[in-house]
Design a protein around this motif. Structure first.
Motif, PDB file in Angstrom:
ATOM      1  N   TYR A   1       0.720  -1.565  -0.234  1.00 37.42           N
ATOM      2  CA  TYR A   1       0.309  -0.149   0.121  1.00 37.42           C
ATOM      3  C   TYR A   1       0.845   1.385  -0.133  1.00 37.42           C
ATOM      4  O   TYR A   1       1.619   1.188   1.178  1.00 37.42           O
ATOM      5  CB  TYR A   1      -0.882   0.318   0.991  1.00 37.42           C
ATOM      6  CG  TYR A   1      -1.900  -1.011   1.364  1.00 37.42           C
ATOM      7  CD1 TYR A   1      -3.532  -1.185   0.092  1.00 37.42           C
ATOM      8  CD2 TYR A   1      -1.719  -1.668   2.098  1.00 37.42           C
ATOM      9  CE1 TYR A   1      -3.747  -1.904   0.109  1.00 37.42           C
ATOM     10  CE2 TYR A   1      -2.901  -3.185   2.344  1.00 37.42           C
ATOM     11  CZ  TYR A   1      -3.839  -2.864   1.187  1.00 37.42           C
ATOM     12  OH  TYR A   1      -4.796  -3.781   1.138  1.00 37.42           O
ATOM     13  N   ALA A   2       0.481   2.105  -0.590  1.00 41.36           N
ATOM     14  CA  ALA A   2       1.091   2.959  -0.819  1.00 41.36           C
ATOM     15  C   ALA A   2       0.713   4.123   0.742  1.00 41.36           C
ATOM     16  O   ALA A   2       0.054   4.367   1.032  1.00 41.36           O
ATOM     17  CB  ALA A   2       0.753   4.545  -2.226  1.00 41.36           C
ATOM     18  N   VAL A   3       1.959   5.705   0.576  1.00 31.87           N
ATOM     19  CA  VAL A   3       1.918   6.091   1.825  1.00 31.87           C
ATOM     20  C   VAL A   3       1.726   6.998   1.771  1.00 31.87           C
ATOM     21  O   VAL A   3       2.592   8.097   1.876  1.00 31.87           O
ATOM     22  CB  VAL A   3       2.887   5.395   2.586  1.00 31.87           C
ATOM     23  CG1 VAL A   3       3.212   6.325   4.132  1.00 31.87           C
ATOM     24  CG2 VAL A   3       3.626   4.222   3.326  1.00 31.87           C
TER      25      VAL A   3
ATOM     26  N   PRO B   1       0.590   8.985  -0.748  1.00 39.18           N
ATOM     27  CA  PRO B   1       1.062  10.291  -2.135  1.00 39.18           C
ATOM     28  C   PRO B   1       0.369  11.950  -2.679  1.00 39.18           C
ATOM     29  O   PRO B   1      -0.026  11.874  -2.955  1.00 39.18           O
ATOM     30  CB  PRO B   1       0.690   9.459  -3.080  1.00 39.18           C
ATOM     31  CG  PRO B   1      -0.450   7.942  -2.908  1.00 39.18           C
ATOM     32  CD  PRO B   1      -0.115   8.250  -0.948  1.00 39.18           C
TER      33      PRO B   1
ATOM     34  N   ALA C   1       1.982   6.675  -5.589  1.00 38.57           N
ATOM     35  CA  ALA C   1       3.170   7.012  -4.668  1.00 38.57           C
ATOM     36  C   ALA C   1       5.065   7.207  -5.300  1.00 38.57           C
ATOM     37  O   ALA C   1       5.877   7.119  -4.994  1.00 38.57           O
ATOM     38  CB  ALA C   1       3.646   4.921  -4.038  1.00 38.57           C
TER      39      ALA C   1
ATOM     40  N   LYS D   1       7.462   9.738  -4.369  1.00 37.31           N
ATOM     41  CA  LYS D   1       9.424   8.975  -4.108  1.00 37.31           C
ATOM     42  C   LYS D   1       9.802   9.958  -4.915  1.00 37.31           C
ATOM     43  O   LYS D   1      10.703  10.471  -4.207  1.00 37.31           O
ATOM     44  CB  LYS D   1       8.922   8.133  -3.576  1.00 37.31           C
ATOM     45  CG  LYS D   1       7.759   6.917  -2.770  1.00 37.31           C
ATOM     46  CD  LYS D   1       8.288   5.706  -2.962  1.00 37.31           C
ATOM     47  CE  LYS D   1       9.137   5.257  -3.352  1.00 37.31           C
ATOM     48  NZ  LYS D   1       9.251   3.764  -3.836  1.00 37.31           N
TER      49      LYS D   1
ATOM     50  N   PRO E   1       9.633  10.117   4.683  1.00 33.63           N
ATOM     51  CA  PRO E   1       8.123   9.250   3.844  1.00 33.63           C
ATOM     52  C   PRO E   1       8.646   7.851   2.839  1.00 33.63           C
ATOM     53  O   PRO E   1       8.369   7.251   2.495  1.00 33.63           O
ATOM     54  CB  PRO E   1       7.292  10.721   3.186  1.00 33.63           C
ATOM     55  CG  PRO E   1       7.776  12.234   3.760  1.00 33.63           C
ATOM     56  CD  PRO E   1       9.400  11.673   5.114  1.00 33.63           C
TER      57      PRO E   1
ATOM     58  N   HIS F   1       8.051   4.449   3.041  1.00 31.33           N
ATOM     59  CA  HIS F   1       7.301   3.320   2.600  1.00 31.33           C
ATOM     60  C   HIS F   1       7.585   2.605   1.829  1.00 31.33           C
ATOM     61  O   HIS F   1       7.492   1.566   1.446  1.00 31.33           O
ATOM     62  CB  HIS F   1       6.970   5.174   0.982  1.00 31.33           C
ATOM     63  CG  HIS F   1       5.880   3.692  -0.400  1.00 31.33           C
ATOM     64  ND1 HIS F   1       6.961   3.871  -1.307  1.00 31.33           N
ATOM     65  CD2 HIS F   1       4.841   3.496  -0.487  1.00 31.33           C
ATOM     66  CE1 HIS F   1       6.006   3.272  -1.993  1.00 31.33           C
ATOM     67  NE2 HIS F   1       4.688   3.163  -1.949  1.00 31.33           N
ATOM     68  N   CYS F   2       9.131   3.263   1.130  1.00 28.72           N
ATOM     69  CA  CYS F   2       9.772   1.852   0.439  1.00 28.72           C
ATOM     70  C   CYS F   2      10.123   0.572   1.942  1.00 28.72           C
ATOM     71  O   CYS F   2      10.174  -0.733   0.694  1.00 28.72           O
ATOM     72  CB  CYS F   2      11.143   2.221   1.025  1.00 28.72           C
ATOM     73  SG  CYS F   2      11.138   3.317  -1.233  1.00 28.72           S
TER      74      CYS F   2
ATOM     75  N   TYR G   1       7.936  -0.114   4.198  1.00 34.65           N
ATOM     76  CA  TYR G   1       6.590  -0.541   4.646  1.00 34.65           C
ATOM     77  C   TYR G   1       5.685  -1.327   3.643  1.00 34.65           C
ATOM     78  O   TYR G   1       5.260  -2.357   3.854  1.00 34.65           O
ATOM     79  CB  TYR G   1       5.929   0.746   5.640  1.00 34.65           C
ATOM     80  CG  TYR G   1       4.708   0.278   5.889  1.00 34.65           C
ATOM     81  CD1 TYR G   1       5.087  -0.026   7.095  1.00 34.65           C
ATOM     82  CD2 TYR G   1       3.634   0.645   5.277  1.00 34.65           C
ATOM     83  CE1 TYR G   1       3.347  -0.858   7.914  1.00 34.65           C
ATOM     84  CE2 TYR G   1       2.358  -0.063   5.699  1.00 34.65           C
ATOM     85  CZ  TYR G   1       2.116  -0.638   6.682  1.00 34.65           C
ATOM     86  OH  TYR G   1       1.529  -1.159   7.138  1.00 34.65           O
ATOM     87  N   ALA G   2       6.096  -0.577   2.886  1.00 36.43           N
ATOM     88  CA  ALA G   2       5.035  -1.289   1.726  1.00 36.43           C
ATOM     89  C   ALA G   2       5.510  -1.720   0.857  1.00 36.43           C
ATOM     90  O   ALA G   2       5.058  -2.468  -0.029  1.00 36.43           O
ATOM     91  CB  ALA G   2       4.519   0.049   1.038  1.00 36.43           C
TER      92      ALA G   2
END
Length: 179
Positions: free
Chosen positions: A39-41, A43, A49, A53, A100, A104-105, A107-108
């Motif tokens: 899942y994207a964090v 965006p 995402a 990033k 962030p 994201h990298c 976690y997602a």
């Protein structure tokens, strides 16, 4: 300089380096063992995402250039004087923009190794934060060799260049410049 002074200097640098190495390894282990959510964090304001990033990393990259230029000024290598607060605040802002992206990298997506570019990017990300921690821990220490901060800062910058090339540059050339 005596042997005792040399030993203290080495030990003083060893602690930040070992801590940074532990951070890099811990991030890599977490990235490998954690089940990626996919899942994207956040965006928000971006089309996705990857665009988020890419742009945040580009901001970090540009601020890192400010870091290098202001550090060269502080070390008297430019012939112009840039206030020290420029270095401090560009670094703080760069770090905040990177959080962030790193979150994201990890976690997602987790630490991936399915393609050479992605593997290099994943390893550089872990390495960058390890070097960053080492530099931040070395900063307040007195008596370190004069080359230690420039080497740590230069290594962090080199890792960031690699991160930008394997992420934002790749995105902008493979997908296009999108928001």
């Amino acid at each position: 300089m005596t042997f005792a002074t040399d030993k203290r200097t080495a030990v003083g640098l060893l602690v930040p380096l070992l801590t940074g190495a532990l951070v890099a390894v811990a991030l890599g282990v977490y990235g490998r063992l954690h089940t990626p959510t996919g899942y994207a964090v956040g965006p928000a304001g971006f089309s996705g995402a990857l665009a988020m990033k890419s742009w945040l990393t580009t901001g970090v990259f540009l601020l890192a250039i400010v870091q290098v230029v202001s550090a060269l000024s502080m070390w008297g290598k430019l012939g112009v004087s840039i206030p020290a607060w420029v270095h401090r605040w560009s670094g703080r802002l760069a770090f905040l923009l990177s959080v962030p992206v790193a979150f994201h990298c990890l976690y997602a997506l987790g630490l991936q190794y399915d393609a050479p570019r992605v593997l290099v990017h994943s390893l550089l990300g872990c390495f960058f934060y390890g070097v960053f921690v080492a530099k931040m821990l070395a900063l307040p220490r007195r008596g370190l060799p004069g080359w230690s901060l420039p080497v740590l800062g230069g290594t962090a910058f080199a890792a960031l260049v690699g991160l930008w090339l394997t992420s934002s540059f790749w995105f902008f050339t493979a997908v296009g410049v999108t928001f």
